[in-house]
Enzyme design. Structure first.
Site, PDB file in Angstrom:
ATOM      1  N   SER A  54       0.834  -1.202   0.000  1.00  0.00           N
ATOM      2  CA  SER A  54       0.000   0.000   0.000  1.00  0.00           C
ATOM      3  C   SER A  54       0.866   1.248   0.000  1.00  0.00           C
ATOM      4  CB  SER A  54      -0.921   0.019   1.230  1.00  0.00           C
ATOM      5  OG  SER A  54      -0.156   0.181   2.412  1.00  0.00           O
ATOM      6  N   LYS A  55       0.246   2.346  -0.359  1.00  0.00           N
ATOM      7  CA  LYS A  55       0.951   3.627  -0.336  1.00  0.00           C
ATOM      8  C   LYS A  55       1.371   3.988   1.082  1.00  0.00           C
ATOM      9  CE  LYS A  55      -2.214   4.959  -4.017  1.00  0.00           C
ATOM     10  NZ  LYS A  55      -3.464   5.682  -4.282  1.00  0.00           N
TER      11      LYS A  55
END
Length: 298
Positions: free
Chosen positions: A247-248
């Site tokens: 994920s970011k």
């Protein structure tokens, strides 16, 4: 069915596309193309404190470099507040939404008094403190009433996921009355996505399986607003070396848009599609054929 199929990819602009989000984008695009539908892109930017300036345009540029072009103009959620307010007003008028004065600490304290423990990765189940009134406290948020005589359906939601199979969740027991409008005045994801999918005529939602847990809440909201229920397909996740979802928030690097076929081949591998070489358009066409054989009739 193919004539009416409408799919969508709805990224949050908290950073550029990474390998995990490209899997969802490719799967959604392939499912749409395999069924002769129209593919939409919606920028889900209602959570403005988490949005990164310019990330929306970066995402659109990355999608274009990968040959994943929407069939209609892109929509930004931040421009659609009036639609969300209309939906909330309908729910309030029907007795299905109510104001809530509770902070997170209030909820945790109430659950502790009830000796209800929260497990890791599970929801903080709302105990219903404000269901019958605010008891003189100022309102902070708005919640959906997930059970009771005014609910149009039972809170035990069943649905058939095209990949995960038969699913169910008792929303009242496992989530409780969930937030529609946050204490900071921002619209909650659950309400915004349900309103937008209905307004845009989305028939099929293809997204990462980390969002599968949102599906029963969204179905319950669709019923409460008398909206059609979409079909769902939740794709496998890309995981980091420690097993956590890529994920970011965990520093996932952006895909290299200068090497789109390499990025797409990585995403295709997660979807159990064979690698491709040659022109990008030919690779995408080949994957559409594979997808049609595997998923179009499921």
């Amino acid at each position: 069915m193919a004539r009416h199929y409408r799919g969508r990819f709805a990224p949050s602009p908290t950073g550029p596309l990474h390998a995990g989000s490209l899997v969802a984008a490719l799967a959604s695009w392939l499912d749409t193309r395999a069924q002769g539908g129209r593919w939409l892109v919606r920028i889900e930017d209602v959570d403005t404190p988490r949005c990164v300036p310019g990330a929306d345009q970066a995402i659109l540029s990355q999608l274009a470099a990968c040959g994943l072009l929407p069939d209609e103009p892109v929509v930004w959620q931040s421009q659609r507040g009036a639609l969300y307010q209309q939906a909330l007003d309908r729910l309030v008028a029907a007795g299905l939404a109510y104001p809530c004065a509770c902070t997170r600490k209030d909820i945790e304290a109430a659950l502790a008094r009830q000796d209800r423990q929260r497990n890791r990765h599970t929801e903080l189940v709302y105990p219903g403190t404000c269901r019958e009134g605010l008891q003189g406290r100022p309102p902070r948020a708005w919640r959906l009433r997930t059970s009771g005589p005014v609910q149009p359906a039972d809170s035990l939601v069943h649905w058939d996921d095209r990949r995960l199979g038969r699913q169910q969740q008792d929303v009242a027991a496992e989530v409780g009355d969930f937030v529609l409008k946050r204490a900071d005045g921002l619209w909650a994801y659950q309400l915004a996505v349900v309103v937008d999918d209905a307004d845009q005529g989305v028939t099929d939602i293809v997204r990462g399986e980390d969002l599968a847990d949102n599906t029963p809440r969204q179905i319950l909201l669709q019923r409460a607003l008398d909206l059609p229920t979409s079909r769902y397909l939740h794709t496998p996740l890309v995981r980091a070396a420690d097993g956590e979802k890529l994920s970011k928030q965990h520093g996932a690097p952006a895909i290299d848009a200068t090497q789109p076929l390499a990025a797409l081949n990585t995403a295709a591998g997660v979807l159990d599609l064979p690698p491709q070489t040659g022109p990008l358009a030919d690779a995408l066409a080949a994957w559409v054929g594979h997808w049609r054989e595997r998923w179009a009739m499921r």
